[in-house]
Enzyme design. Structure first.
Site, PDB file in Angstrom:
ATOM      1  N   ARG A 174      -1.015  -0.756  -8.584  1.00  0.00           N
ATOM      2  CA  ARG A 174      -2.206  -0.207  -8.324  1.00  0.00           C
ATOM      3  C   ARG A 174      -2.384   1.112  -8.438  1.00  0.00           C
ATOM      4  NH1 ARG A 174      -3.861  -1.063  -2.447  1.00  0.00           N
ATOM      5  NH2 ARG A 174      -3.933  -3.111  -2.855  1.00  0.00           N
TER       6      ARG A 174
ATOM      7  N   ASP B  19       0.956  -1.229   0.054  1.00  0.00           N
ATOM      8  CA  ASP B  19       0.157   0.052  -0.081  1.00  0.00           C
ATOM      9  C   ASP B  19       0.926   1.263   0.060  1.00  0.00           C
ATOM     10  OD1 ASP B  19      -2.227  -1.575   0.081  1.00  0.00           O
ATOM     11  OD2 ASP B  19      -2.906  -0.882   2.191  1.00  0.00           O
TER      12      ASP B  19
HETATM   13  P1  FDA Z   1     -14.059   9.264  -5.377  1.00  0.00           P
HETATM   14  O1  FDA Z   1     -13.481   9.666  -4.239  1.00  0.00           O
HETATM   15  O2  FDA Z   1     -14.203  10.477  -6.484  1.00  0.00           O
HETATM   16  O3  FDA Z   1     -15.430   8.300  -5.353  1.00  0.00           O
HETATM   17  C1  FDA Z   1     -16.221   8.055  -6.444  1.00  0.00           C
HETATM   18  C2  FDA Z   1     -17.457   7.230  -6.025  1.00  0.00           C
HETATM   19  O4  FDA Z   1     -17.109   6.302  -5.145  1.00  0.00           O
HETATM   20  C3  FDA Z   1     -18.444   8.157  -4.942  1.00  0.00           C
HETATM   21  O5  FDA Z   1     -19.219   9.201  -5.571  1.00  0.00           O
HETATM   22  C4  FDA Z   1     -18.952   7.196  -4.189  1.00  0.00           C
HETATM   23  O6  FDA Z   1     -20.099   6.730  -4.964  1.00  0.00           O
HETATM   24  C5  FDA Z   1     -18.044   6.085  -4.148  1.00  0.00           C
HETATM   25  N1  FDA Z   1     -17.187   6.310  -2.855  1.00  0.00           N
HETATM   26  C6  FDA Z   1     -15.726   6.362  -3.094  1.00  0.00           C
HETATM   27  N2  FDA Z   1     -15.427   6.281  -1.677  1.00  0.00           N
HETATM   28  C7  FDA Z   1     -16.297   6.169  -0.827  1.00  0.00           C
HETATM   29  C8  FDA Z   1     -16.555   5.929   0.545  1.00  0.00           C
HETATM   30  N3  FDA Z   1     -15.572   6.012   1.372  1.00  0.00           N
HETATM   31  N4  FDA Z   1     -17.797   5.395   1.010  1.00  0.00           N
HETATM   32  C9  FDA Z   1     -18.633   5.193   0.120  1.00  0.00           C
HETATM   33  N5  FDA Z   1     -18.661   5.410  -0.967  1.00  0.00           N
HETATM   34  C10 FDA Z   1     -17.585   5.727  -1.815  1.00  0.00           C
HETATM   35  N6  FDA Z   1      -5.251   5.291  -1.294  1.00  0.00           N
HETATM   36  C11 FDA Z   1      -4.003   5.550  -0.995  1.00  0.00           C
HETATM   37  O7  FDA Z   1      -3.677   6.677  -0.717  1.00  0.00           O
HETATM   38  N7  FDA Z   1      -3.025   4.395  -0.693  1.00  0.00           N
HETATM   39  C12 FDA Z   1      -3.423   3.062  -1.047  1.00  0.00           C
HETATM   40  O8  FDA Z   1      -2.512   2.281  -0.930  1.00  0.00           O
HETATM   41  C13 FDA Z   1      -4.590   2.709  -1.393  1.00  0.00           C
HETATM   42  N8  FDA Z   1      -5.274   1.490  -1.624  1.00  0.00           N
HETATM   43  C14 FDA Z   1      -6.432   1.372  -1.964  1.00  0.00           C
HETATM   44  C15 FDA Z   1      -6.866  -0.019  -2.478  1.00  0.00           C
HETATM   45  C16 FDA Z   1      -8.134   0.083  -2.995  1.00  0.00           C
HETATM   46  C17 FDA Z   1      -8.619  -1.451  -3.454  1.00  0.00           C
HETATM   47  C18 FDA Z   1      -9.188   1.103  -3.292  1.00  0.00           C
HETATM   48  C19 FDA Z   1     -10.314   0.905  -3.922  1.00  0.00           C
HETATM   49  C20 FDA Z   1      -8.573   2.261  -2.637  1.00  0.00           C
HETATM   50  C21 FDA Z   1      -7.625   2.450  -2.214  1.00  0.00           C
HETATM   51  N9  FDA Z   1      -7.185   3.788  -1.633  1.00  0.00           N
HETATM   52  C22 FDA Z   1      -5.634   3.896  -1.468  1.00  0.00           C
HETATM   53  C23 FDA Z   1      -7.994   4.649  -1.650  1.00  0.00           C
HETATM   54  C24 FDA Z   1      -8.011   5.768  -3.000  1.00  0.00           C
HETATM   55  O9  FDA Z   1      -7.107   6.613  -2.850  1.00  0.00           O
HETATM   56  C25 FDA Z   1      -9.262   6.618  -2.577  1.00  0.00           C
HETATM   57  O10 FDA Z   1      -9.237   7.593  -1.512  1.00  0.00           O
HETATM   58  C26 FDA Z   1     -10.622   5.989  -2.775  1.00  0.00           C
HETATM   59  O11 FDA Z   1     -10.647   4.898  -3.421  1.00  0.00           O
HETATM   60  C27 FDA Z   1     -11.920   6.945  -3.196  1.00  0.00           C
HETATM   61  O12 FDA Z   1     -11.495   7.370  -4.446  1.00  0.00           O
HETATM   62  P2  FDA Z   1     -12.539   6.760  -5.759  1.00  0.00           P
HETATM   63  O13 FDA Z   1     -11.385   6.541  -6.862  1.00  0.00           O
HETATM   64  O14 FDA Z   1     -13.353   5.808  -5.259  1.00  0.00           O
HETATM   65  O15 FDA Z   1     -13.010   8.271  -6.202  1.00  0.00           O
END
Ligand code: FDA
Length: 308
Positions: free
Chosen positions: A185, A135
């Site tokens: 990732r 991570d």
């Molecule tokens: P965005 O935040 O724009 O959200 C898009 C949509 O997704 C929202 O409108 C909502 O519908 C849904 N959504 C997103 N987050 C949600 C929540 N918490 N609860 C409910 N719905 C939600 N970061 C990092 O800095 N280091 C890492 O190693 C990782 N590892 C990692 C692994 C995996 C498998 C995932 C999916 C994510 C990470 N992250 C991470 C977190 C990542 O950086 C980011 O903060 C989150 O994925 C939220 O961003 P989205 O890309 O989902 O888009």
């Protein structure tokens, strides 16, 4: 504003005591976390396998500053591997490691301590067909985490890294790795970062993310597109096709308990989905970052607290 305050609070010991002390917090935490014990992670893995989702498992914890704590994290992962193998859930499972939980932040020889523990976990993982992903934490840890990843890959080619599109440096980091076979990732980034190193607006982060997905798809790496954003996933599908990557040559990743509908739709479309399962008692930092990502989660939390 709210999001910044929550990310600041995720590092505050005082707020931690308050949040952890509210009995009803657990009810909300359970939405995002599989449970406290190894058996909970195994159960969640088997449940998700029934709906064709693979997993990456995170033993919750970060910012460990003592050798005993770092060793405890390593032992927790080794016990997890044993339990998964016993349950028949080994091959294809990924382990998500935070180097700060394995001792990276210990003064002076933190790098060496974390590398040694990660190496031990990789050696055990290799014997059972697991993969490992490091991570990515805040920007101060990026160089060290990429270096440990590169070092481990010389022996274990299944070790992956994470890159965060909110960081201005990330496009260059992808360029450095573009001719490798590394599992990478790509995420938007979950940490509060200063303007000098990171894009601040959602629009800027989103456009960097689109560009980084395209660059990864055009590389020889194995892209792991980790997002719940349907627009970004649609872009990934198009970018994969135009780069000649078939549906087995990359995967989508989402967090446990978030957008399970989108997880299902992605599976139904014939693409691979891996779910990130966190488990353990040290859930505070992870939980606060999930609240910060989505204001509606805060409302859900407050409703749970007031509806008792
Ligand atoms: P965005 O935040 O724009 O959200 C898009 C949509 O997704 C929202 O409108 C909502 O519908 C849904 N959504 C997103 N987050 C949600 C929540 N918490 N609860 C409910 N719905 C939600 N970061 C990092 O800095 N280091 C890492 O190693 C990782 N590892 C990692 C692994 C995996 C498998 C995932 C999916 C994510 C990470 N992250 C991470 C977190 C990542 O950086 C980011 O903060 C989150 O994925 C939220 O961003 P989205 O890309 O989902 O888009």
């Amino acid at each position: 504003m709210l999001s910044s305050a929550l990310l600041r609070a995720s590092r505050s010991t005082r707020t931690r005591r308050i949040v952890e002390g509210v009995p009803l917090t657990r009810k909300v935490v359970d939405r995002f976390i599989a449970g406290e014990h190894t058996a909970d992670a195994v159960r969640a893995t088997l449940d998700l396998a029934r709906s064709h989702r693979s997993v990456t498992i995170d033993f919750l914890g970060e910012d460990v500053y003592d050798a005993v704590g770092a060793h405890r994290t390593r032992e927790a992962y080794l016990a997890l591997v044993g339990a998964l193998v016993q349950a028949g859930a080994g091959r294809g499972t990924d382990l998500s490691l935070k180097l700060s939980a394995l001792g990276l932040s210990i003064p002076r020889d933190g790098d060496a301590i974390a590398t040694e523990h990660a190496h031990a976990i990789c050696a055990t993982a290799e014997g059972h067909g697991f993969t490992v992903t490091l991570d990515m934490e805040d920007h101060t840890t990026v160089d060290a985490t990429l270096m440990v990843g590169a070092k481990l890959r010389t022996e274990f080619e299944f070790v992956g890294n994470v890159l965060q599109s909110n960081l201005r440096r990330t496009h260059g980091d992808i360029e450095q790795l573009r001719d490798s076979r590394a599992r990478l990732r790509i995420v938007k980034g979950a940490y509060r970062e200063p303007e000098s190193v990171a894009h601040q607006s959602k629009a800027d982060v989103d456009s960097a993310y689109l560009r980084d997905i395209s660059a990864l798809m055009a590389s020889t790496c194995y892209p792991m597109v980790a997002t719940h954003d349907p627009g970004m996933l649609g872009h990934a599908v198009v970018a994969a096709r135009s780069s000649g990557k078939d549906d087995r040559s990359w995967e989508t990743q989402m967090l446990y308990g978030i957008r399970t509908d989108l997880q299902g739709e992605t599976i139904d479309a014939g693409r691979q989905v891996r779910v990130y399962i966190p488990f353990g008692t040290d859930w505070y930092g992870y939980f606060m970052r999930r609240l910060a990502e989505r204001p509606a989660n805060v409302a859900f939390f407050l409703r749970a607290l007031t509806s008792s």
